[in-house]
Scaffold this motif. Structure first.
Motif, PDB file in Angstrom:
ATOM      1  N   ALA A 586      56.771  26.185  19.450  1.00 45.44           N
ATOM      2  CA  ALA A 586      56.470  25.875  18.047  1.00 45.44           C
ATOM      3  C   ALA A 586      55.536  26.931  17.488  1.00 45.44           C
ATOM      4  CB  ALA A 586      55.842  24.488  17.927  1.00 45.44           C
ATOM      5  N   ARG A 587      55.702  27.179  16.187  1.00 49.81           N
ATOM      6  CA  ARG A 587      54.883  28.209  15.538  1.00 49.81           C
ATOM      7  C   ARG A 587      54.605  27.844  14.101  1.00 49.81           C
ATOM      8  NH1 ARG A 587      56.780  34.197  14.887  1.00 49.81           N
ATOM      9  NH2 ARG A 587      55.354  34.159  13.144  1.00 49.81           N
ATOM     10  N   VAL A 588      53.445  28.295  13.622  1.00 47.81           N
ATOM     11  CA  VAL A 588      53.143  28.248  12.204  1.00 47.81           C
ATOM     12  C   VAL A 588      52.225  29.430  11.898  1.00 47.81           C
ATOM     13  CG1 VAL A 588      51.103  26.749  12.469  1.00 47.81           C
ATOM     14  CG2 VAL A 588      52.307  26.815  10.274  1.00 47.81           C
ATOM     15  N   GLY A 589      52.445  30.069  10.764  1.00 50.50           N
ATOM     16  CA  GLY A 589      51.609  31.207  10.389  1.00 50.50           C
ATOM     17  C   GLY A 589      51.881  32.428  11.255  1.00 50.50           C
ATOM     18  N   LEU A 590      50.859  33.241  11.444  1.00 53.10           N
ATOM     19  CA  LEU A 590      50.995  34.505  12.168  1.00 53.10           C
ATOM     20  C   LEU A 590      50.968  34.300  13.669  1.00 53.10           C
ATOM     21  CD1 LEU A 590      48.482  36.725  10.137  1.00 53.10           C
ATOM     22  CD2 LEU A 590      50.979  36.826  10.014  1.00 53.10           C
TER      23      LEU A 590
END
Length: 709
Positions: A586-590
């Motif tokens: 999972a990822r969010v942003g940089l």
């Protein structure tokens, strides 16, 4: 050097004090005397001085414009300022171009590419907009435009025309200021009107620009006097469904057009069936490794046909949420058929029942989604293939999974399918042209995911380029190339998972001249070339996620219905996504590679899940939480997680970033023990520990030692 010396001298000798309203008023009478004696000379000197001020980007242009009105009146003041300001602006433009452009473009050319392309295409219109709205600093426009590819001749005549209206307003204000004899004159009607016009001018100018743009865009089309609908939505995927729902909720008359299945790709071919497959595959893998939980390991026995039937049951269970009946109950007029734009307000529908229908609408939302991209490999049609859309139907009648399966593509879809089929018993070979899978993630994330896939039996071939497909009487083969050598991979089934492309054909976009570049080109409000036609979801980009389509749909619907009052720019600042491999990513942003590419300074805080009590208890103690923050601050720039339930755990960081909450707030929030969510708190604790005030702690240690005696 000479220019720099002149500018420094200007400020060193306080010459800027001459260009103030007080100085103008005090010297006005003497200027008037000179003007009567030598009108041409005074006008010429004034013009040259104005040119010098603007060419050197010195402060005082506004005062000089007011002075022109006071000295020469409205007509001649406007003429003098119009030419002087344009000549001076062009000189500043040229100075910026020859002194700075090459160095700026050389250093930041890759970041300025989109700006350069926009200026080359519509530079005159952009400049005219900036000139017409005097909110933007005059001198800054001159200098920045000099760094772009716009032609000097174009810059001159657009500036001459664009600044004329603003010049008139300021010169007129100057004529009124010249008449001030006492404080009571400040309240004179003509002076108040002048300043009122100054305040309203940006708003009026914006309206004028919108009218000019609309006339240019809609030229050649006749707008209906009345409309059948307030909104027509084409496509009933996530973007279309939410757009129609919002319109119906605010009592607009809305029609939703879908040619195939309600719910779009996500319900029927993407998110829902793939997650159902992933769950079955994960359970099969857990049965093989039951000894890890103190149980007896067994090889799962199952009918693949039953697995596929369960997937269809899951789809059928969710279908009512997106059904025609539900949306008609909400007040949406749902039509099944193919829609095509005839003009900016008219849609022609080839209905599935064989009838044809035309509807007009004040606004239209295009939410036509995307489809899998099939690479043009020689022989691929001969050997046959499936995609993430078609495999659910074509594999539905198989009693066992494909014995030998090739998955072409190392992105999220390819990785999810490769791992799932390997766990269900297929011999899977995954081919990726890039040097690693999941190239949008940090390298360590890709490595951990690759290890997980290989542990599940996937043969991972990265750095391999697919060349062609071959078919003989008893064999299908994919020919790949690696390090200059060709290699043949035999298979029974081939899954193409190399990406998705927007559905752009068949809707009349070409006939209307709506611009596309892999997706429909929209502005910040999701407007296309025509301000009443919007795009949302995969067809609009830049993200191809169901939750992003829903997010965009709100902006598209609200701007379509209420944009004449207020428009909202779509907000892409906090967009999360998850790859549902095991472990989840999972990822969010940089992430780190993005931050480095953009030159953004950051600090990294990392918490390994092998330290988390719940992860240990669940036998899933692998992965980590990695948080990027501003150096020395707890402001979150981005988060990457890889581990069990990462997609669910990410929501806390998404909320924090959306509302400007830092790691200290997460650390101060109570998290139930023992849960996976504690990983977020412990990651925040790692940041706090790394930023503990060592000097204060040293004094506290001395204090406590003193307290002990």
């Amino acid at each position: 050097m000479a220019i720099a010396m002149v500018v420094v001298s200007f400020f060193y000798f306080d010459l800027n004090q001459l260009l103030t309203l007080e100085a103008l008023k005090s010297g006005l009478s003497q200027f008037k005397v000179w003007q009567v004696e030598q009108p041409i000379l005074v006008a010429g000197v004034f013009l040259l001085f104005y040119v010098l001020i603007t060419a050197l980007s010195l402060p005082g242009a506004v005062i000089m414009t007011l002075a022109a009105g006071a000295l020469f009146g409205l007509f001649w003041g406007t003429v003098i300022v119009s030419f002087a300001s344009t000549i001076g602006a062009t000189l500043a433009f040229l100075a910026s171009r020859y002194l700075l452009k090459e160095a700026i473009q050389k250093r930041f050319g890759h970041r300025l590419q989109l700006i350069n392309e926009g200026i080359q295409k519509d530079g005159a219109f952009y400049l005219f907009t900036l000139r017409l709205v005097p909110v933007f600093p005059f001198f800054l426009i001159n200098l920045l435009m000099g760094l772009t590819p716009i032609r000097a001749v174009t810059f001159y005549w657009i500036s001459q025309v664009g600044m004329l209206a603003g010049t008139l307003v300021y010169v007129n204000a100057g004529t009124q200021l010249a008449q001030l004899e006492g404080l009571s004159d400040i309240l004179s009607a003509s002076l108040l009107i002048s300043f009122a016009v100054l305040g309203l001018f940006p708003l009026v100018a914006k309206k004028i620009l919108n009218v000019i743009k609309a006339r240019r865009v809609y030229a050649g089309y006749r707008k209906p006097r009345q409309f059948d609908r307030n909104l027509i939505v084409i496509g009933a995927g996530a973007g279309g469904l939410v757009s129609a729902y919002i319109a119906a909720a605010v009592k607009a008359k809305v029609t939703l057009i879908e040619a195939h299945k309600m719910g779009g790709d996500c319900l029927n071919y993407g998110c829902v069936p793939s997650k159902a497959l992933i769950r079955s595959a994960k359970l099969a893998q857990q049965m093989r490794h039951a000894q890890h939980y103190g149980l007896e390991s067994v090889e799962p026995r199952f009918s693949f046909r039953h697995v596929m039937q369960r997937i269809q049951e899951v789809i059928r269970t969710i279908e009512p949420h997106d059904s025609i009946e539900r949306y008609e109950g909400l007040g949406v007029d749902v039509i099944q058929g193919y829609a095509r734009l005839i003009d900016p307000w008219t849609v022609e529908i080839a209905r599935n029942d064989g009838e044809s229908q035309r509807l007009t609408s004040r606004a239209i939302v295009l939410a036509t989604g995307a489809r899998p991209f099939v690479p043009p490999l020689p022989g691929i049609e001969d050997v046959g293939y499936v995609t993430s859309d078609t495999l659910w139907e074509q594999f539905a009648q198989l009693d066992i999974p494909p014995p030998r399966l090739v998955v072409l593509g190392g992105g999220p879809i390819g990785c999810e399918l490769a791992q799932s089929f390997a766990r269900l018993g297929s011999t899977v070979t995954q081919v990726e042209m890039a040097p690693r899978i999941l190239v949008r993630e940090d390298e360590e994330v890709s490595e951990l995911a690759a290890t997980s896939l290989q542990n599940d039996g996937v043969t991972l071939l990265t750095g391999y380029q697919a060349l062609r497909c071959e078919k003989t009487a008893d064999c299908k083969r994919l020919i790949v190339e690696h390090d200059g050598k060709e290699q043949a991979i035999e298979f029974d089934s081939l899954i193409c998972a190399v990406g998705r492309v927007a559905r752009l054909e068949g809707y009349g976009l070409e006939a209307l001249g709506i611009e596309t570049d892999r997706a429909i080109i929209t502005n910040d409000y999701l407007e296309t070339l025509y301000p009443n036609i919007f795009a949302a979801g995969d067809v609009a980009g830049p993200y191809q996620f169901t939750h992003t389509a829903s997010h965009q749909a709100w902006y598209a619907a609200v701007n379509a219905l209420f944009g004449h009052f207020k428009k909202f720019k779509v907000d892409y600042r906090v967009i999360p996504w998850t790859t549902f491999t095991d472990p989840e990513i999972a990822r969010v942003g940089l992430n780190e590679q993005d931050a480095k590419a953009k030159g953004i300074a950051y600090e990294v805080t990392r918490y390994n899940l092998d330290d988390l009590d719940r992860a240990i208890a669940d036998g899933a103690a692998r992965g980590f939480v990695k948080v990027l923050t501003k150096p020395g601050k707890d402001q979150i720039l981005g988060v990457t997680m890889i581990g069990e339930h990462s997609g669910d755990l990410m929501a806390e960081f998404v909320l924090a970033m959306k509302h400007g909450l830092g790691l200290n707030k997460i650390l101060g929030t109570i998290h139930t023990y023992p849960t996976w969510a504690e990983a977020n708190k412990y990651a925040a604790g790692e940041w706090k520990r790394a930023h503990a005030p060592q000097r204060v702690l040293a004094w506290l240690e001395k204090y406590h030692a003193w307290r002990r005696g």
